[in-house]
Enzyme design. Structure first.
Site: not given
Ligand code: GLP
Length: 238
Positions: A68, A137, A139, A144
């Protein structure tokens, strides 16, 4: 679904690295989808260390995509996810440019970029291993709660919760309102999925997955029923 609990960050990252290395050993020209965030940083450090110890040559035959990106953000922007996966993994491993295709959040025609991205994945033979983090949440990538489960790569509006969570890593930069992401259909087509779950804020989302009921309010539950899903979670979330 295979669920591994890890009681140290070292065992978490070692197990994750093993899944990546096994994929590469089985198929040297495998195609990977890479996540950003705090969670995969230890895995990337471990992969860099392994490549340094054993030579990075095998890694250079594989194909690398990211999950992403923020809309309006080019690869050199400090918020860029493309910049993140390059800095943490692809550049240190010396992956050739023709093996790297990352989402262009600054593309002028985003729908065309999304279509081109899907075509590039197809040309690379489809994703062999999608490595995913998890949003608090629920995702996955930037899909989302409430997202369609039938979509390929597409543009999304980011939730306030996701923007707030991600601003913790943004060094003061404002998080864009939109993202562009592999869709749930893209992710579910991956031959194997490795979901990494770390951090207290993920407890409820992990719980939703463990309940075993597909629920559009928790996008991660779209992975239920995938034929090759491995989850590595911190012991503290058990
Ligand atoms: C972002 C990314 C996700 C990732 C999420 C969790 O929103 N788009 O792909 O999994 O963050 O991040 P973290 O590992 O920092 O909790």
């Amino acid at each position: 679904m295979q669920l591994w609990w890890s009681d140290t960050s070292d065992s978490f990252n070692t197990r994750a690295a093993e899944v990546v290395v096994q994929t590469l050993t089985r198929k040297p020209d495998a195609t990977f989808a890479l996540p950003t965030g705090k969670t995969p940083m230890g895995l990337y450090a471990m992969l860099r260390a392994r490549a340094a110890a054993s030579g990075a040559a095998p890694w250079r035959k594989a194909n690398w995509f990211d999950l992403d990106e923020y809309v309006g953000v080019g690869a050199t922007h400090p918020l860029s996810y493309a910049g993140f996966v390059r800095a943490h993994l692809l550049d240190p491993l010396g992956i050739p440019e023709d093996k790297i295709r990352l989402l262009r959040g600054d593309a002028l025609d985003l729908p065309a970029e999304c279509r081109a991205y899907e075509q590039a994945i197809e040309r690379a033979g489809g994703i062999d291993l999608a490595i995913l983090g998890l949003g608090a949440n629920g995702h996955i990538a930037f899909n989302e709660p409430g997202s369609s489960w039938d979509e390929a790569t597409h543009v999304v509006e980011l939730s306030a919760a996701t923007r707030a969570a991600n601003s913790q890593l943004s060094d003061g930069a404002t998080i864009p309102l939109h993202g562009v992401t592999m869709g749930i259909a893209t992710l579910r087509r991956a031959r194997s999925i490795l979901l990494l779950v770390s951090g207290e804020s993920k407890r409820q989302a992990l719980q939703a997955l463990r309940l075993g009921t597909p629920d559009p309010a928790w996008p991660v539950t779209s992975l239920l029923g995938h034929p090759d899903l491995t989850v590595i979670a911190e012991e503290g979330l058990r």
